[in-house]
Design an enzyme around this catalytic site. Structure first.
Site, PDB file in Angstrom:
ATOM      1  N   ASP A  33      65.740   8.185   4.997  1.00 13.63           N
ATOM      2  CA  ASP A  33      64.986   7.942   3.731  1.00 13.63           C
ATOM      3  C   ASP A  33      65.862   7.094   2.680  1.00 13.63           C
ATOM      4  O   ASP A  33      66.912   7.136   2.588  1.00 13.63           O
ATOM      5  CB  ASP A  33      64.908   9.235   3.305  1.00 13.63           C
ATOM      6  CG  ASP A  33      63.754  10.353   4.047  1.00 13.63           C
ATOM      7  OD1 ASP A  33      63.341   9.863   4.598  1.00 13.63           O
ATOM      8  OD2 ASP A  33      63.628  11.401   3.500  1.00 13.63           O
ATOM      9  N   HIS A 172      70.320   9.746   4.818  1.00 16.99           N
ATOM     10  CA  HIS A 172      69.309   8.769   3.659  1.00 16.99           C
ATOM     11  C   HIS A 172      70.472   7.612   3.734  1.00 16.99           C
ATOM     12  O   HIS A 172      71.668   7.520   3.299  1.00 16.99           O
ATOM     13  CB  HIS A 172      69.595   9.230   2.221  1.00 16.99           C
ATOM     14  CG  HIS A 172      68.933  10.649   2.137  1.00 16.99           C
ATOM     15  ND1 HIS A 172      69.019  11.895   2.844  1.00 16.99           N
ATOM     16  CD2 HIS A 172      67.413  10.672   1.459  1.00 16.99           C
ATOM     17  CE1 HIS A 172      68.169  12.775   2.478  1.00 16.99           C
ATOM     18  NE2 HIS A 172      67.050  12.104   1.866  1.00 16.99           N
TER      19      HIS A 172
END
Length: 203
Positions: A33, A172
């Protein structure tokens, strides 16, 4: 565990979303992400290439706009991408109109039928509208690599503790996560392979 592995009552709020894939298949779905980010995203792509692994990157539209070269590297390496809004908006604190417009703004750069809401929470109306056009992809395990309270060893421990058949695992590729990501990701991949998991991307 409430954060790392989302309880069933939360999953029930978004019944059309993918939280976990086939529990009878020893496979996991690796996702990232908040990118693309220079240095970090290319490092992830290079690492995955060394293992021959494909993943799905849920990207912030503004980052794609700023860093098109990193975006294209992900695409050209055969990974999937998904929409993560243009400005990483929190749905609960944004009007439905503004939220939908922000997703559309990101779509102009990302062009994907996959969507993941930042923080995994949004208003019911936002969900109802967007689920008509997107396949929502949530997660079975969020590694919490973004947490300043955790070290890389803790992030790796989360992977080992909560991964199961069909897990959608979230890391992430962001500045905030960089230190923990660089430590945990290669070690997590090694461990997952040792456990016999295969790596898949969404159709």
């Amino acid at each position: 565990m409430f954060i790392e592995q989302v309880p069933q009552f939360v999953r029930n709020l978004y019944p059309k979303a993918l939280w976990r894939m086939n529990p009878d298949e020893k496979a996991i779905y690796l996702t990232f992400d908040d990118g693309p980010i220079p240095v970090i995203t290319p490092w992830v792509v290079d690492l995955l290439a060394r293992y021959g692994i494909k993943a799905t990157f849920f990207m912030v539209g503004d980052n794609v706009h700023k860093f098109p070269q990193e975006y294209m590297q992900v695409i050209e390496s055969g990974h999937r991408v998904g929409n993560h809004t243009f400005n990483h908006l929190k749905g609960l604190f944004t009007s439905t109109k503004e939220y939908i417009e922000n997703v559309d703004q990101a779509d102009a750069f990302i062009h994907s039928n996959l969507f993941r809401p930042p923080h995994g929470i949004l208003r019911r109306q936002q969900y109802n509208e967007l689920s008509k056009r997107y396949q929502f992809v949530m997660w079975d395990l969020v590694t919490r690599d973004y947490s300043f309270r955790l070290y890389g060893e803790d992030v790796l421990a989360n992977v080992k503790r909560y991964t199961r058949n069909g897990s959608i695992i979230t890391f992430h590729d962001s500045m905030r996560s960089e230190s923990n990501l660089r430590y945990a990701l290669p070690r997590a991949i090694d461990w997952l392979l040792e456990q016999g998991y295969s790596f898949k991307i969404f159709e």
